[in-house]
Design an enzyme around this catalytic site. Structure first.
Site, PDB file in Angstrom:
ATOM      1  N   LYS A  14     103.885 -32.670  60.419  1.00  0.00           N
ATOM      2  CA  LYS A  14     104.869 -31.671  61.458  1.00  0.00           C
ATOM      3  C   LYS A  14     104.053 -30.612  61.924  1.00  0.00           C
ATOM      4  O   LYS A  14     104.615 -29.905  62.765  1.00  0.00           O
ATOM      5  CB  LYS A  14     106.005 -31.243  60.644  1.00  0.00           C
ATOM      6  CG  LYS A  14     106.943 -32.434  59.888  1.00  0.00           C
ATOM      7  CD  LYS A  14     108.288 -31.919  59.304  1.00  0.00           C
ATOM      8  CE  LYS A  14     108.459 -32.932  58.081  1.00  0.00           C
ATOM      9  NZ  LYS A  14     109.385 -32.458  57.153  1.00  0.00           N
ATOM     10  N   LYS A  42      97.406 -25.061  53.035  1.00  0.00           N
ATOM     11  CA  LYS A  42      98.373 -23.969  53.729  1.00  0.00           C
ATOM     12  C   LYS A  42      98.103 -22.635  53.660  1.00  0.00           C
ATOM     13  O   LYS A  42      98.505 -21.962  54.345  1.00  0.00           O
ATOM     14  CB  LYS A  42      99.485 -24.414  53.195  1.00  0.00           C
ATOM     15  CG  LYS A  42     100.241 -25.912  53.646  1.00  0.00           C
ATOM     16  CD  LYS A  42     101.829 -26.118  52.853  1.00  0.00           C
ATOM     17  CE  LYS A  42     102.235 -27.344  53.404  1.00  0.00           C
ATOM     18  NZ  LYS A  42     103.611 -27.731  52.807  1.00  0.00           N
ATOM     19  N   LYS A  52      96.335 -36.929  58.413  1.00  0.00           N
ATOM     20  CA  LYS A  52      97.681 -37.461  58.423  1.00  0.00           C
ATOM     21  C   LYS A  52      98.281 -36.978  59.490  1.00  0.00           C
ATOM     22  O   LYS A  52      98.319 -35.721  59.845  1.00  0.00           O
ATOM     23  CB  LYS A  52      98.111 -37.392  56.991  1.00  0.00           C
ATOM     24  CG  LYS A  52      98.637 -35.889  56.738  1.00  0.00           C
ATOM     25  CD  LYS A  52      99.489 -35.674  55.613  1.00  0.00           C
ATOM     26  CE  LYS A  52      99.805 -34.056  55.525  1.00  0.00           C
ATOM     27  NZ  LYS A  52     100.576 -33.859  54.376  1.00  0.00           N
TER      28      LYS A  52
HETATM   29  P1  TYM Z   1     107.243 -33.283  53.666  1.00  0.00           P
HETATM   30  O1  TYM Z   1     108.886 -32.631  54.038  1.00  0.00           O
HETATM   31  O2  TYM Z   1     106.400 -32.855  54.027  1.00  0.00           O
HETATM   32  O3  TYM Z   1     107.588 -34.987  53.928  1.00  0.00           O
HETATM   33  C1  TYM Z   1     108.758 -35.831  53.700  1.00  0.00           C
HETATM   34  C2  TYM Z   1     108.164 -37.063  53.155  1.00  0.00           C
HETATM   35  O4  TYM Z   1     107.356 -37.608  54.091  1.00  0.00           O
HETATM   36  C3  TYM Z   1     106.246 -38.138  53.586  1.00  0.00           C
HETATM   37  N1  TYM Z   1     105.128 -37.980  54.528  1.00  0.00           N
HETATM   38  C4  TYM Z   1     104.399 -38.961  54.923  1.00  0.00           C
HETATM   39  N2  TYM Z   1     104.222 -40.229  54.572  1.00  0.00           N
HETATM   40  C5  TYM Z   1     103.213 -41.162  55.251  1.00  0.00           C
HETATM   41  N3  TYM Z   1     102.247 -40.634  56.343  1.00  0.00           N
HETATM   42  C6  TYM Z   1     102.538 -39.369  56.656  1.00  0.00           C
HETATM   43  N4  TYM Z   1     101.700 -38.826  57.757  1.00  0.00           N
HETATM   44  C7  TYM Z   1     103.494 -38.527  55.960  1.00  0.00           C
HETATM   45  N5  TYM Z   1     103.665 -37.219  56.053  1.00  0.00           N
HETATM   46  C8  TYM Z   1     104.689 -37.101  55.382  1.00  0.00           C
HETATM   47  C9  TYM Z   1     105.904 -37.042  52.502  1.00  0.00           C
HETATM   48  O5  TYM Z   1     104.958 -37.801  51.426  1.00  0.00           O
HETATM   49  C10 TYM Z   1     107.343 -36.939  51.804  1.00  0.00           C
HETATM   50  O6  TYM Z   1     107.673 -38.109  50.940  1.00  0.00           O
HETATM   51  N6  TYM Z   1     106.657 -31.355  49.140  1.00  0.00           N
HETATM   52  C11 TYM Z   1     107.547 -32.532  49.841  1.00  0.00           C
HETATM   53  C12 TYM Z   1     109.131 -32.368  49.788  1.00  0.00           C
HETATM   54  C13 TYM Z   1     109.640 -32.187  48.421  1.00  0.00           C
HETATM   55  C14 TYM Z   1     110.010 -33.335  47.347  1.00  0.00           C
HETATM   56  C15 TYM Z   1     110.483 -32.520  46.220  1.00  0.00           C
HETATM   57  C16 TYM Z   1     109.782 -34.631  47.599  1.00  0.00           C
HETATM   58  C17 TYM Z   1     110.123 -31.032  47.715  1.00  0.00           C
HETATM   59  N7  TYM Z   1     110.654 -31.241  46.520  1.00  0.00           N
HETATM   60  C18 TYM Z   1     110.859 -33.549  45.253  1.00  0.00           C
HETATM   61  C19 TYM Z   1     109.972 -35.586  46.387  1.00  0.00           C
HETATM   62  C20 TYM Z   1     110.541 -34.985  45.307  1.00  0.00           C
HETATM   63  C21 TYM Z   1     107.157 -32.271  51.311  1.00  0.00           C
HETATM   64  O7  TYM Z   1     106.731 -31.299  51.494  1.00  0.00           O
HETATM   65  O8  TYM Z   1     107.544 -33.277  51.903  1.00  0.00           O
END
Ligand code: TYM
Length: 326
Positions: A196, A113, A193
């Site tokens: 978004k 990022k 992967k």
């Molecule tokens: P975020 O918003 O990018 O994504 C939300 C969830 O979706 C999962 N994910 C995927 N799983 C499978 N294949 C993919 N291509 C894929 N892309 C995204 C992510 O693993 C996530 O579970 N850092 C986190 C948000 C966060 C968080 C937390 C999560 C902030 N604080 C505390 C758990 C606990 C994030 O950016 O997720």
């Protein structure tokens, strides 16, 4: 015995895609039966890369609605916006003083990022805020996709450091990832992967995409130049990704699907995947359309109120332990 606590979060950075759903959200929904579940739209995390304030504001409600549409039930789960519970940021500050820079330097998500967004402190300390999200509720388990593994390792490390220094306080949280679907790949680049932030919108299937769009996206999915439908994540990454998706949406094993589609040709196989996903997403769209923005706003405000009470209870204990008590 009281139930164990599950916490997870999602960034409100645009439409949710099937990677988010298959890797994380379907577990969020399933875990509601057996755990005390707490789910958070992590809007402060979304400010760590350049963004438009109006878009962020709108995306928060959109994300909350989508979570409810996939089955996060506010009568069984605590659901709220992170920024409305300032205890997250407070704990993040305390944990920051226990976080070695070496650990943050190793974070692959930061490196990726920062290349686009620049080397900013907020982006750098993103994983510390994430650890605080989880720890402020003393969560035992965290349902996420594969890409969050490094962040979860840091969280466990910080929980251990805190416990060693100030006395037993935090559980060491477990990561919960599904056997299949923990890393759904981009339809346009099966070595990356689904994301978004993908520049090519055809790479991800969004939960609210129309049936037509879904079919088009699967038809244009990048595969290899062969003909046989078979599972090989290295040599046939694109087809294997599609097999994973079809297997989850149909509840059939990959072996059974390979038996059926081995010689069908890629075209009909892609159509079958698209049909299964269209069927799977239809109820989500219906549920989404039946939700009212204002009602969703009220639910989120109530959620924040409850979450603040809970987080404040935990923070009072933390403050006392670290010498900042009243
Ligand atoms: P975020 O918003 O990018 O994504 C939300 C969830 O979706 C999962 N994910 C995927 N799983 C499978 N294949 C993919 N291509 C894929 N892309 C995204 C992510 O693993 C996530 O579970 N850092 C986190 C948000 C966060 C968080 C937390 C999560 C902030 N604080 C505390 C758990 C606990 C994030 O950016 O997720």
């Amino acid at each position: 015995m009281s139930k164990q606590t599950v916490f997870s979060g999602i960034q409100p950075t645009g439409d949710i895609h099937i990677g988010n759903y298959l890797g994380a959200l379907r577990n969020w929904v399933a875990l509601q039966d057996d755990y005390d579940t707490i789910y958070c739209v992590v809007d402060m995390h979304a400010t760590t890369v350049p963004y438009d304030p109006k878009e962020l504001h709108d995306n928060r409600v959109l994300t909350a609605k989508l979570l409810m549409a996939v089955g996060v039930d506010p009568s069984r789960s605590l659901l709220y916006f992170q920024s409305q519970v300032p205890q997250h940021a407070e704990l993040s500050w305390i944990l920051g003083s226990m976080t070695p820079l070496g650990a943050l330097n190793r974070m692959t998500q930061y490196k990726e990022k920062a290349e686009k967004a620049g080397q900013m402190l907020g982006l750098y300390s993103y994983p510390v805020l994430m650890a605080a999200d989880i720890m402020v509720h003393k969560a035992h388990a965290v349902p996420v996709g594969d890409d969050q593994t490094q962040h979860l390792e840091l969280t466990r490390d910080l929980a251990e450091r805190f416990n060693n220094r100030f006395g037993d306080t935090f559980p060491i949280p477990e990561q919960i990832t599904p056997k299949r679907g923990a890393r759904i790949m981009s339809l346009q680049d099966p070595t990356a992967k689904m994301s978004k932030s993908d520049a090519d919108p055809r790479g991800s299937v969004l939960l609210l995409d129309s049936a037509d769009t879904i079919v088009k996206k699967f038809k244009s999915a990048v595969t290899d130049s062969g003909r046989e439908v078979s599972y090989d994540q290295e040599k046939k990454a694109g087809i294997s990704n599609l097999l994973d998706i079809l297997s989850i949406y149909t509840g059939r094993t990959v072996d059974a699907l390979v038996d059926e589609y081995a010689d069908a040709g890629y075209g009909p196989f892609k159509q079958a995947v698209a049909d299964a996903v269209v069927d799977g997403l239809a109820p989500i769209r219906t549920a989404y359309n039946s939700l009212d923005d204002e009602e969703v706003g009220r639910i989120m405000s109530r959620g924040a109120l409850d979450a603040r009470t809970r987080a404040e209870h935990e923070m009072a204990d933390v403050r006392t332990k670290v010498g900042l008590g009243g």
